[in-house]
Design an enzyme around this catalytic site. Structure first.
Site, PDB file in Angstrom:
ATOM      1  N   LYS A   1       0.842  -1.205   0.000  1.00 12.12           N
ATOM      2  CA  LYS A   1       0.000   0.000   0.000  1.00 12.12           C
ATOM      3  C   LYS A   1       0.881   1.262   0.000  1.00 12.12           C
ATOM      4  O   LYS A   1       2.091   1.181   0.269  1.00 12.12           O
ATOM      5  CB  LYS A   1      -0.918  -0.031   1.227  1.00 12.12           C
ATOM      6  CG  LYS A   1      -1.955  -1.170   1.176  1.00 12.12           C
ATOM      7  CD  LYS A   1      -2.836  -1.123   2.407  1.00 12.12           C
ATOM      8  CE  LYS A   1      -3.944  -2.164   2.348  1.00 12.12           C
ATOM      9  NZ  LYS A   1      -4.794  -2.116   3.561  1.00 12.12           N
TER      10      LYS A   1
ATOM     11  N   ARG B   1      -1.198 -14.296   3.980  1.00  6.55           N
ATOM     12  CA  ARG B   1      -1.948 -13.665   5.087  1.00  6.55           C
ATOM     13  C   ARG B   1      -1.192 -13.847   6.405  1.00  6.55           C
ATOM     14  O   ARG B   1      -1.162 -12.964   7.245  1.00  6.55           O
ATOM     15  CB  ARG B   1      -3.355 -14.283   5.236  1.00  6.55           C
ATOM     16  CG  ARG B   1      -4.310 -14.028   4.095  1.00  6.55           C
ATOM     17  CD  ARG B   1      -4.933 -12.671   4.055  1.00  6.55           C
ATOM     18  NE  ARG B   1      -5.814 -12.340   5.148  1.00  6.55           N
ATOM     19  CZ  ARG B   1      -6.576 -11.246   5.166  1.00  6.55           C
ATOM     20  NH1 ARG B   1      -6.561 -10.402   4.144  1.00  6.55           N
ATOM     21  NH2 ARG B   1      -7.338 -10.973   6.200  1.00  6.55           N
TER      22      ARG B   1
ATOM     23  N   ASN C   1      -1.627  -0.040   7.258  1.00  5.12           N
ATOM     24  CA  ASN C   1      -1.112  -1.387   7.600  1.00  5.12           C
ATOM     25  C   ASN C   1      -0.241  -1.996   6.503  1.00  5.12           C
ATOM     26  O   ASN C   1      -0.184  -3.211   6.343  1.00  5.12           O
ATOM     27  CB  ASN C   1      -2.257  -2.319   8.017  1.00  5.12           C
ATOM     28  CG  ASN C   1      -3.320  -2.452   6.953  1.00  5.12           C
ATOM     29  OD1 ASN C   1      -3.186  -1.894   5.873  1.00  5.12           O
ATOM     30  ND2 ASN C   1      -4.363  -3.190   7.243  1.00  5.12           N
TER      31      ASN C   1
ATOM     32  N   HIS D   1      -1.745  -5.422   1.534  1.00  8.01           N
ATOM     33  CA  HIS D   1      -3.007  -6.164   1.404  1.00  8.01           C
ATOM     34  C   HIS D   1      -2.681  -7.542   0.832  1.00  8.01           C
ATOM     35  O   HIS D   1      -1.757  -7.676   0.039  1.00  8.01           O
ATOM     36  CB  HIS D   1      -3.943  -5.425   0.424  1.00  8.01           C
ATOM     37  CG  HIS D   1      -5.044  -6.305  -0.099  1.00  8.01           C
ATOM     38  ND1 HIS D   1      -6.211  -6.538   0.616  1.00  8.01           N
ATOM     39  CD2 HIS D   1      -5.142  -7.045  -1.238  1.00  8.01           C
ATOM     40  CE1 HIS D   1      -6.969  -7.372  -0.083  1.00  8.01           C
ATOM     41  NE2 HIS D   1      -6.348  -7.691  -1.206  1.00  8.01           N
TER      42      HIS D   1
END
Ligand code: ADP
Length: 196
Positions: free
Chosen positions: A14, A123, A160, A163
């Site tokens: 990001k 993830r 954060n 993604h």
């Protein structure tokens, strides 16, 4: 089995991750795990692209609102005081708006990552969505510190750094949105003969 070995997922660095010079760290950890980068580019996206990337459903907006409300409850903050409302859909819309601002605030590095259980693996490498809950040793745990309580009060999205797709359906849709078929490559990593 071949299908599991070749599972693909979409990973985004990001704008905050790009601006903080974390592209190499994120790619490095993915590669170190034995996963293969099969497509990679830097792009600046606009709202129409993000409308396609994020779910269009009211259910998703409501879910964002619920997450925001539960954060306010956890920290004994009054949503009406800080956001002017305690309606889940209104708050969800505000979070969505701030998320779009964040995702258009600079270039994004998009990549397709392929390999054994790549969706779950990436993830896991990324860690919890909320940086303050992410375990040490994960990318978010090691490189970010944001909290939704602060972000929501300040009217911005949680920063954060990355993604990663959550399910096979999400991965297929997202890869299709971010990459043309000819931008995705096939090659063999040297370890493939030894690791699995
Ligand atoms: P994930 O990125 O782990 O798939 P979500 O789909 O729930 O998580 O949320 C998408 C993004 O929206 C998050 O990565 C984060 O940047 C932002 N976000 C999620 N919840 C909130 C919140 N309560 N306040 C501000 N930003 C949020």
């Amino acid at each position: 089995m071949q299908k599991l070995k070749q599972e693909k997922t979409l990973v985004l660095v990001k704008p905050d991750g790009v601006k903080r010079g974390l592209i190499g760290e994120i790619v490095g950890r993915i590669e170190r795990r034995g996963l293969k980068v099969v497509a990679l580019k830097m792009v600046q996206v606009g709202r129409p692209h993000l409308e396609e990337h994020f779910p269009k459903s009211d259910e998703w907006v409501g879910r964002l609102g619920d997450k925001g409300l539960s954060t306010f409850a956890d920290y004994k903050l009054d949503p009406k005081e800080h956001l002017g409302t305690d309606d889940r859909m209104q708050i969800g819309k505000k979070v969505k708006e701030s998320l779009f601002e964040y995702m258009t605030s600079g270039p994004i590095v998009a990549m397709v990552v392929q390999g054994m259980h790549s969706i779950d693996m990436v993830r896991k490498l990324a860690g919890h969505t909320l940086p303050f809950k992410a375990d040490m040793g994960t990318l978010r745990g090691d490189f970010s510190v944001d909290s939704p309580a602060v972000a929501n009060v300040e009217g911005r999205a949680i920063h954060n750094i990355m993604h990663a797709s959550e399910t096979p359906e999400e991965a297929a849709n997202e890869i299709n949105l971010w990459f043309k078929p000819e931008e995705i490559h096939e090659y063999k990593r040297a370890e493939e003969d030894v690791m699995f």
